[in-house]
Design an enzyme around this catalytic site. Structure first.
Site, PDB file in Angstrom:
ATOM      1  N   GLY A  45       0.852  -1.187   0.000  1.00 44.24           N
ATOM      2  CA  GLY A  45       0.000   0.000   0.000  1.00 44.24           C
ATOM      3  C   GLY A  45       0.884   1.231   0.000  1.00 44.24           C
ATOM      4  N   GLN A  50       2.829  10.130   1.834  1.00 40.55           N
ATOM      5  CA  GLN A  50       4.132   9.476   1.920  1.00 40.55           C
ATOM      6  C   GLN A  50       5.052   9.882   0.781  1.00 40.55           C
ATOM      7  OE1 GLN A  50       2.245   5.348   2.624  1.00 40.55           O
ATOM      8  NE2 GLN A  50       4.183   5.239   3.751  1.00 40.55           N
ATOM      9  N   CYS A  92       5.896  -0.075   7.646  1.00 41.28           N
ATOM     10  CA  CYS A  92       5.553   1.183   6.981  1.00 41.28           C
ATOM     11  C   CYS A  92       6.728   1.623   6.121  1.00 41.28           C
ATOM     12  CB  CYS A  92       5.243   2.259   8.031  1.00 41.28           C
ATOM     13  SG  CYS A  92       4.683   3.815   7.295  1.00 41.28           S
ATOM     14  N   LEU A  93       6.436   1.994   4.887  1.00 46.15           N
ATOM     15  CA  LEU A  93       7.514   2.399   3.982  1.00 46.15           C
ATOM     16  C   LEU A  93       8.147   3.713   4.432  1.00 46.15           C
ATOM     17  CD1 LEU A  93       5.921   1.371   0.572  1.00 46.15           C
ATOM     18  CD2 LEU A  93       7.665   0.157   1.889  1.00 46.15           C
ATOM     19  N   HIS A 134      -4.508   1.163   7.624  1.00 46.02           N
ATOM     20  CA  HIS A 134      -3.161   1.744   7.759  1.00 46.02           C
ATOM     21  C   HIS A 134      -3.006   2.911   6.793  1.00 46.02           C
ATOM     22  CE1 HIS A 134       1.397   1.262   8.138  1.00 46.02           C
ATOM     23  NE2 HIS A 134       1.280   2.004   7.051  1.00 46.02           N
ATOM     24  N   GLU A 135      -3.527   2.742   5.550  1.00 49.50           N
ATOM     25  CA  GLU A 135      -3.382   3.808   4.536  1.00 49.50           C
ATOM     26  C   GLU A 135      -4.273   4.998   4.848  1.00 49.50           C
ATOM     27  OE1 GLU A 135      -0.670   1.270   2.966  1.00 49.50           O
ATOM     28  OE2 GLU A 135      -0.912   3.434   2.810  1.00 49.50           O
ATOM     29  N   HIS A 138      -2.805   7.195   7.315  1.00 47.74           N
ATOM     30  CA  HIS A 138      -1.800   8.103   6.742  1.00 47.74           C
ATOM     31  C   HIS A 138      -2.462   9.407   6.293  1.00 47.74           C
ATOM     32  CE1 HIS A 138       2.133   6.208   6.660  1.00 47.74           C
ATOM     33  NE2 HIS A 138       1.677   5.104   6.122  1.00 47.74           N
TER      34      HIS A 138
HETATM   35  O1  K1U Z   1       3.674   2.402   4.543  1.00 48.95           O
HETATM   36  C1  K1U Z   1       2.750   1.897   3.885  1.00 48.95           C
HETATM   37  O2  K1U Z   1       1.608   2.401   3.847  1.00 48.95           O
HETATM   38  C2  K1U Z   1       2.996   0.596   3.160  1.00 48.95           C
HETATM   39  C3  K1U Z   1       2.939  -0.590   4.104  1.00 48.95           C
HETATM   40  C4  K1U Z   1       1.489  -1.043   4.199  1.00 48.95           C
HETATM   41  C5  K1U Z   1       1.185  -2.057   5.266  1.00 48.95           C
HETATM   42  C6  K1U Z   1       2.040  -3.140   5.525  1.00 48.95           C
HETATM   43  C7  K1U Z   1       1.699  -4.083   6.508  1.00 48.95           C
HETATM   44  C8  K1U Z   1       0.528  -3.931   7.234  1.00 48.95           C
HETATM   45  C9  K1U Z   1      -0.292  -2.846   6.978  1.00 48.95           C
HETATM   46  C10 K1U Z   1       0.038  -1.935   5.987  1.00 48.95           C
HETATM   47  C11 K1U Z   1       3.794  -1.664   3.519  1.00 48.95           C
HETATM   48  O3  K1U Z   1       3.549  -2.193   2.460  1.00 48.95           O
HETATM   49  S1  K1U Z   1       5.210  -2.113   4.397  1.00 48.95           S
HETATM   50  C12 K1U Z   1       5.935  -3.403   3.424  1.00 48.95           C
HETATM   51  C13 K1U Z   1       5.184  -4.725   3.570  1.00 48.95           C
HETATM   52  O4  K1U Z   1       4.464  -4.885   4.522  1.00 48.95           O
HETATM   53  C14 K1U Z   1       5.326  -5.802   2.568  1.00 48.95           C
HETATM   54  C15 K1U Z   1       6.235  -5.654   1.543  1.00 48.95           C
HETATM   55  C16 K1U Z   1       6.349  -6.657   0.596  1.00 48.95           C
HETATM   56  C17 K1U Z   1       5.545  -7.786   0.652  1.00 48.95           C
HETATM   57  C18 K1U Z   1       4.622  -7.921   1.688  1.00 48.95           C
HETATM   58  C19 K1U Z   1       4.501  -6.931   2.648  1.00 48.95           C
HETATM   59 ZN    ZN Z   2       2.687   3.293   6.225  1.00 45.09          ZN
END
Ligand code: K1U
Ligand code: ZN
Length: 171
Positions: A45, A50, A92-93, A134-135, A138
């Site tokens: 996401g 972001q 979270c990225l 989560h999004e 944000h």
């Molecule tokens: O910062 C963001 O919004 C992105 C975040 C979203 C998220 C992840 C986990 C739980 C809730 C919301 C991410 O994508 S972090 C990276 C991640 O979780 C992931 C990356 C590659 C494959 C699978 C998961």
């Molecule tokens: Zn995030």
């Protein structure tokens, strides 16, 4: 094009974003860039703040296997959430390499406008429910670390400040 992702702490990640008025070519470009940036990270996401755009737009693709199912949600609203909660280890990225368990409603009903300007409504469960909440957080200037205790949140914030100092030196 791939855009750079803001790293916590950053005041722009704490702001409440503005609703989208009309769907413009710039908005289409933003949505495409956000999806490209998300896949490149990789992530499941990404929310507009972001990448420094204070607009109520988010993208998601929580598919782990199978064909990608990219979604663009404009002005998303949670209109119902379940009593039942579920716990996921979130990342979270904007807070790279930090993960923590977060409890959220297990299912949510969300209403949004899609890229064609049509209103959509869907119930999300599992990782999709966690991700969309989560999004949307944000878009309201909320990060998953805001659900943690003060000590854990402070430890993660200190780590990110160190990371930003190191990245600044590298540039
Ligand atoms: O910062 C963001 O919004 C992105 C975040 C979203 C998220 C992840 C986990 C739980 C809730 C919301 C991410 O994508 S972090 C990276 C991640 O979780 C992931 C990356 C590659 C494959 C699978 C998961
Ligand atoms: Zn995030």
């Amino acid at each position: 094009m791939i855009r750079s992702i803001l790293i916590h702490p950053d005041p722009r990640l704490k702001k409440v974003c503005d609703p989208v008025g009309e769907i413009t070519p710039e908005l289409r470009q933003l949505a495409g860039d956000m999806l490209e940036t998300m896949y490149d990270a990789p992530g499941i996401g990404l929310a507009a703040p972001q990448v420094g755009v204070m607009k109520r737009v988010l993208v998601m693709d929580c598919i782990k296997e199978g064909p990608p199912e990219p979604m663009v949600l404009i002005n998303p609203e949670v209109i119902w959430s379940s009593e039942d909660l579920s716990t996921y280890e979130e990342g979270c990225l904007s807070i790279p390499d930090q993960y923590a368990d977060v409890k959220r409603p297990a299912e949510v009903q969300v209403r949004w406008m899609d890229m064609d300007g049509a209103m959509q409504e869907r119930q999300f469960a599992g990782i999709w429910a966690t991700c969309v909440q989560h999004e949307i957080d944000h878009l309201d200037g909320k990060l998953f670390i805001d659900y943690l205790g003060p000590l854990k949140r402070q430890m993660i914030t200190r780590k990110m400040e160190k990371l930003k100092r190191e990245r600044a030196r590298a540039d």
